[in-house]
Write a protein that holds these residues in place. Structure first.
Motif, PDB file in Angstrom:
ATOM      1  N   SER A  55       0.832  -1.200   0.000  1.00 19.39           N
ATOM      2  CA  SER A  55       0.000   0.000   0.000  1.00 19.39           C
ATOM      3  C   SER A  55       0.872   1.259   0.000  1.00 19.39           C
ATOM      4  CB  SER A  55      -0.963   0.000   1.177  1.00 19.39           C
ATOM      5  OG  SER A  55      -0.253   0.032   2.393  1.00 19.39           O
ATOM      6  N   GLU A 182      -7.274   0.491   3.486  1.00 16.51           N
ATOM      7  CA  GLU A 182      -6.122   0.505   2.605  1.00 16.51           C
ATOM      8  C   GLU A 182      -6.442  -0.257   1.327  1.00 16.51           C
ATOM      9  OE1 GLU A 182      -3.131   1.941   2.735  1.00 16.51           O
ATOM     10  OE2 GLU A 182      -3.706   2.957   4.577  1.00 16.51           O
ATOM     11  N   SER A 183      -5.648  -0.040   0.312  1.00 15.53           N
ATOM     12  CA  SER A 183      -5.839  -0.741  -0.944  1.00 15.53           C
ATOM     13  C   SER A 183      -5.520  -2.224  -0.787  1.00 15.53           C
ATOM     14  CB  SER A 183      -4.918  -0.155  -2.022  1.00 15.53           C
ATOM     15  OG  SER A 183      -5.194   1.203  -2.180  1.00 15.53           O
TER      16      SER A 183
END
Length: 190
Positions: A55, A182-183
């Motif tokens: 991330s 978060e991604s």
């Protein structure tokens, strides 16, 4: 007949009571927020530490693409200020090459949809021209004995830029905690 502008209401002759005597004026009363809707105030911070290295890499790539021009301008301003007292010729080269880069970017934006321009340049030239201008600027600064200024400026500004690129998440901030995640990691581990 259509009427434009303010609408005026005339008081009727049959009404003996003034509105101020029968009812309080609602426009002068303060609204009661507790009755209508609960009021909440939330402070968000646009910076946070990424959860995983993936991330962090995603943030760096996204922020370099988004803020790349601002990062370059930051480095240029610091270098310009460092060169002013002693290296006047280097400042002239630095400003001239920056103006060439700005004029090139303006030309790209102005004639981006031109058929002749697409025929002459069939691929993305920014990936070639802008690094060549950066290399030309570095060579000009080294030849004018301002290489030490360039190295010190890059050593001072690149950690600041990298820290900003890693920590900045303003686009990801939201008031809903479920969407502030978060991604997804780039590497899936089982």
């Amino acid at each position: 007949m259509a009427s434009y502008g303010a609408v005026v209401q005339r008081p009727s002759a049959t009404s003996a009571n003034h509105p101020s005597q029968t009812q309080p004026d609602e426009s002068k009363q303060l609204p009661n927020f507790e009755k209508n809707q609960p009021f909440s105030f939330q402070v968000t911070c646009p910076f946070s530490i990424p959860a995983t290295p993936e991330s962090a890499a995603t943030r760096i790539i996204k922020n370099l693409g988004k803020f790349g021009l601002y990062y370059a301008e930051f480095v240029w301003i610091v270098l310009f200020i460092a060169l002013i007292p002693k290296r006047k010729v280097s400042v002239v080269y630095l400003v001239a090459l920056k103006e060439v880069a700005v004029l090139y970017l303006i030309l790209l934006r102005a004639v981006a949809n031109s058929v002749l321009f697409r025929w002459l340049i069939a691929f993305e030239t920014r990936l070639i021209v802008l690094p060549l201008l950066a290399i030309g600027t570095c060579v000009a600064l080294i030849l004018t004995k301002a290489g030490i200024h360039l190295v010190i400026t890059l050593a001072a500004t690149l950690p600041i830029i990298l820290a900003h690129a890693v920590l900045w998440i303003a686009e990801d901030c939201s008031f809903n905690d479920e969407t502030n995640q978060e991604s997804v990691p780039l590497v899936h581990t089982v």
